[in-house]
Design a protein around this motif. Structure first.
Motif, PDB file in Angstrom:
ATOM      1  N   SER A 130       0.846  -1.198   0.000  1.00 30.55           N
ATOM      2  CA  SER A 130       0.000   0.000   0.000  1.00 30.55           C
ATOM      3  C   SER A 130       0.875   1.239   0.000  1.00 30.55           C
ATOM      4  CB  SER A 130      -0.883   0.027   1.247  1.00 30.55           C
ATOM      5  OG  SER A 130      -1.721  -1.080   1.278  1.00 30.55           O
ATOM      6  N   LEU A 131       0.506   2.212  -0.795  1.00 35.62           N
ATOM      7  CA  LEU A 131       1.231   3.479  -0.828  1.00 35.62           C
ATOM      8  C   LEU A 131       0.847   4.299   0.391  1.00 35.62           C
ATOM      9  CD1 LEU A 131       3.108   5.400  -2.414  1.00 35.62           C
ATOM     10  CD2 LEU A 131       1.059   6.259  -3.564  1.00 35.62           C
ATOM     11  N   LEU A 132       1.835   4.608   1.240  1.00 37.51           N
ATOM     12  CA  LEU A 132       1.593   5.421   2.435  1.00 37.51           C
ATOM     13  C   LEU A 132       1.857   6.893   2.173  1.00 37.51           C
ATOM     14  CD1 LEU A 132       3.265   3.275   5.232  1.00 37.51           C
ATOM     15  CD2 LEU A 132       0.851   3.423   4.639  1.00 37.51           C
ATOM     16  N   GLN A 133       2.930   7.168   1.425  1.00 33.10           N
ATOM     17  CA  GLN A 133       3.299   8.557   1.133  1.00 33.10           C
ATOM     18  C   GLN A 133       3.850   8.618  -0.283  1.00 33.10           C
ATOM     19  OE1 GLN A 133       5.895  10.554   3.946  1.00 33.10           O
ATOM     20  NE2 GLN A 133       6.876  11.652   2.279  1.00 33.10           N
ATOM     21  N   ASP A 134       3.240   9.448  -1.097  1.00 27.15           N
ATOM     22  CA  ASP A 134       3.687   9.610  -2.473  1.00 27.15           C
ATOM     23  C   ASP A 134       4.949  10.470  -2.512  1.00 27.15           C
ATOM     24  OD1 ASP A 134       3.629   9.248  -5.196  1.00 27.15           O
ATOM     25  OD2 ASP A 134       1.622  10.079  -5.464  1.00 27.15           O
ATOM     26  N   ARG A 135       5.566  10.520  -3.659  1.00 28.24           N
ATOM     27  CA  ARG A 135       6.790  11.318  -3.839  1.00 28.24           C
ATOM     28  C   ARG A 135       6.494  12.803  -3.667  1.00 28.24           C
ATOM     29  NH1 ARG A 135       6.293   7.255  -6.787  1.00 28.24           N
ATOM     30  NH2 ARG A 135       7.897   5.676  -6.747  1.00 28.24           N
ATOM     31  N   VAL A 136       7.366  13.479  -2.928  1.00 25.39           N
ATOM     32  CA  VAL A 136       7.236  14.909  -2.715  1.00 25.39           C
ATOM     33  C   VAL A 136       8.571  15.548  -3.051  1.00 25.39           C
ATOM     34  CG1 VAL A 136       6.770  16.715  -1.025  1.00 25.39           C
ATOM     35  CG2 VAL A 136       5.531  14.551  -0.880  1.00 25.39           C
ATOM     36  N   MET A 137       8.563  16.494  -3.949  1.00 22.69           N
ATOM     37  CA  MET A 137       9.751  17.273  -4.307  1.00 22.69           C
ATOM     38  C   MET A 137      10.955  16.387  -4.646  1.00 22.69           C
ATOM     39  SD  MET A 137       9.389  20.539  -1.781  1.00 22.69           S
ATOM     40  CE  MET A 137      10.549  21.458  -2.784  1.00 22.69           C
ATOM     41  N   GLY A 138      10.714  15.338  -5.439  1.00 23.92           N
ATOM     42  CA  GLY A 138      11.798  14.495  -5.920  1.00 23.92           C
ATOM     43  C   GLY A 138      12.223  13.385  -4.980  1.00 23.92           C
ATOM     44  N   GLY A 139      11.604  13.277  -3.826  1.00 26.69           N
ATOM     45  CA  GLY A 139      11.943  12.205  -2.891  1.00 26.69           C
ATOM     46  C   GLY A 139      11.266  10.904  -3.276  1.00 26.69           C
ATOM     47  N   GLY A 140      11.571   9.851  -2.549  1.00 30.99           N
ATOM     48  CA  GLY A 140      10.974   8.550  -2.800  1.00 30.99           C
ATOM     49  C   GLY A 140       9.634   8.411  -2.113  1.00 30.99           C
ATOM     50  N   ALA A 141       8.884   7.450  -2.568  1.00 25.92           N
ATOM     51  CA  ALA A 141       7.601   7.128  -1.950  1.00 25.92           C
ATOM     52  C   ALA A 141       7.838   6.167  -0.791  1.00 25.92           C
ATOM     53  CB  ALA A 141       6.669   6.498  -2.980  1.00 25.92           C
ATOM     54  N   VAL A 142       6.842   6.038   0.081  1.00 24.03           N
ATOM     55  CA  VAL A 142       6.891   5.099   1.200  1.00 24.03           C
ATOM     56  C   VAL A 142       5.713   4.146   1.062  1.00 24.03           C
ATOM     57  CG1 VAL A 142       6.871   4.820   3.705  1.00 24.03           C
ATOM     58  CG2 VAL A 142       7.987   6.818   2.685  1.00 24.03           C
ATOM     59  N   TRP A 143       6.009   2.851   1.144  1.00 23.26           N
ATOM     60  CA  TRP A 143       5.022   1.802   0.986  1.00 23.26           C
ATOM     61  C   TRP A 143       4.938   0.962   2.259  1.00 23.26           C
ATOM     62  CZ3 TRP A 143       2.594   1.270  -3.839  1.00 23.26           C
ATOM     63  CH2 TRP A 143       3.139   2.022  -4.883  1.00 23.26           C
ATOM     64  N   SER A 144       3.825   0.270   2.440  1.00 26.71           N
ATOM     65  CA  SER A 144       3.644  -0.660   3.553  1.00 26.71           C
ATOM     66  C   SER A 144       3.250  -2.007   2.967  1.00 26.71           C
ATOM     67  CB  SER A 144       2.539  -0.164   4.483  1.00 26.71           C
ATOM     68  OG  SER A 144       2.274  -1.115   5.482  1.00 26.71           O
ATOM     69  N   TYR A 145       3.853  -3.073   3.508  1.00 26.91           N
ATOM     70  CA  TYR A 145       3.530  -4.421   3.029  1.00 26.91           C
ATOM     71  C   TYR A 145       3.429  -5.371   4.209  1.00 26.91           C
ATOM     72  CZ  TYR A 145       3.644  -8.796   0.485  1.00 26.91           C
ATOM     73  OH  TYR A 145       3.327 -10.039  -0.001  1.00 26.91           O
ATOM     74  N   ILE A 146       2.315  -6.090   4.300  1.00 24.27           N
ATOM     75  CA  ILE A 146       2.095  -7.053   5.373  1.00 24.27           C
ATOM     76  C   ILE A 146       1.797  -8.407   4.742  1.00 24.27           C
ATOM     77  CG2 ILE A 146       0.660  -7.680   7.353  1.00 24.27           C
ATOM     78  CD1 ILE A 146       0.076  -4.645   7.667  1.00 24.27           C
ATOM     79  N   SER A 147       2.547  -9.434   5.183  1.00 23.23           N
ATOM     80  CA  SER A 147       2.377 -10.768   4.624  1.00 23.23           C
ATOM     81  C   SER A 147       2.914 -11.814   5.593  1.00 23.23           C
ATOM     82  CB  SER A 147       3.139 -10.869   3.297  1.00 23.23           C
ATOM     83  OG  SER A 147       3.166 -12.187   2.823  1.00 23.23           O
ATOM     84  N   ALA A 148       2.438 -13.033   5.455  1.00 26.84           N
ATOM     85  CA  ALA A 148       2.963 -14.149   6.240  1.00 26.84           C
ATOM     86  C   ALA A 148       4.183 -14.771   5.569  1.00 26.84           C
ATOM     87  CB  ALA A 148       1.885 -15.210   6.435  1.00 26.84           C
ATOM     88  N   ASP A 149       4.559 -14.273   4.385  1.00 28.52           N
ATOM     89  CA  ASP A 149       5.733 -14.799   3.687  1.00 28.52           C
ATOM     90  C   ASP A 149       7.001 -14.564   4.503  1.00 28.52           C
ATOM     91  OD1 ASP A 149       4.019 -15.487   1.690  1.00 28.52           O
ATOM     92  OD2 ASP A 149       4.842 -14.133   0.193  1.00 28.52           O
ATOM     93  N   ALA A 150       7.971 -15.422   4.316  1.00 28.89           N
ATOM     94  CA  ALA A 150       9.250 -15.294   5.011  1.00 28.89           C
ATOM     95  C   ALA A 150       9.986 -14.046   4.544  1.00 28.89           C
ATOM     96  CB  ALA A 150      10.105 -16.525   4.744  1.00 28.89           C
ATOM     97  N   ARG A 151      10.708 -13.419   5.470  1.00 33.89           N
ATOM     98  CA  ARG A 151      11.489 -12.220   5.158  1.00 33.89           C
ATOM     99  C   ARG A 151      12.441 -12.488   3.997  1.00 33.89           C
ATOM    100  NH1 ARG A 151      16.555  -9.937   6.865  1.00 33.89           N
ATOM    101  NH2 ARG A 151      16.425  -7.683   7.109  1.00 33.89           N
ATOM    102  N   ALA A 152      13.083 -13.653   4.002  1.00 32.47           N
ATOM    103  CA  ALA A 152      14.034 -13.983   2.938  1.00 32.47           C
ATOM    104  C   ALA A 152      13.366 -14.012   1.567  1.00 32.47           C
ATOM    105  CB  ALA A 152      14.693 -15.326   3.237  1.00 32.47           C
TER     106      ALA A 152
END
Length: 85
Positions: A10-32
């Motif tokens: 999910s997009l939490l924060q869109d790009r502002v003034m050339g910066g990167g966006a911030v996303w959130s991801y929740i899953s039971a999948d392994a970190r690796a």
């Protein structure tokens, strides 16, 4: 388990003034699995770009992994993230 496009980041924060966006991801999948090459198969279509930050809560542990988008495959749209810590 494998990434499912029915559970996208999910997009939490869109790009502002050339910066990167911030996303959130929740899953039971392994970190690796999540930080493996090309895990987010539709990342480009979602708008993910190199330098974006992805806050991942995976493994069903509730532990946060902060990752950065390090590659976007131009032909398949798959995105690779790398854990920052």
């Amino acid at each position: 388990m494998a990434y499912a496009t029915t559970n996208p980041p999910s997009l939490l924060q869109d790009r502002v003034m050339g910066g990167g966006a911030v996303w959130s991801y929740i899953s039971a999948d392994a970190r690796a699995a999540v930080v493996a090459s090309g895990y987010f198969t539709n990342g480009k279509q979602l708008g993910m770009k190199v330098g974006d930050v992805v806050n991942c809560v995976v493994d069903s542990t509730g532990v946060l992994t902060v990752a950065s988008v390090t590659a976007v495959n131009a032909s398949t749209g798959a995105v690779t993230v790398t854990a920052l810590a």
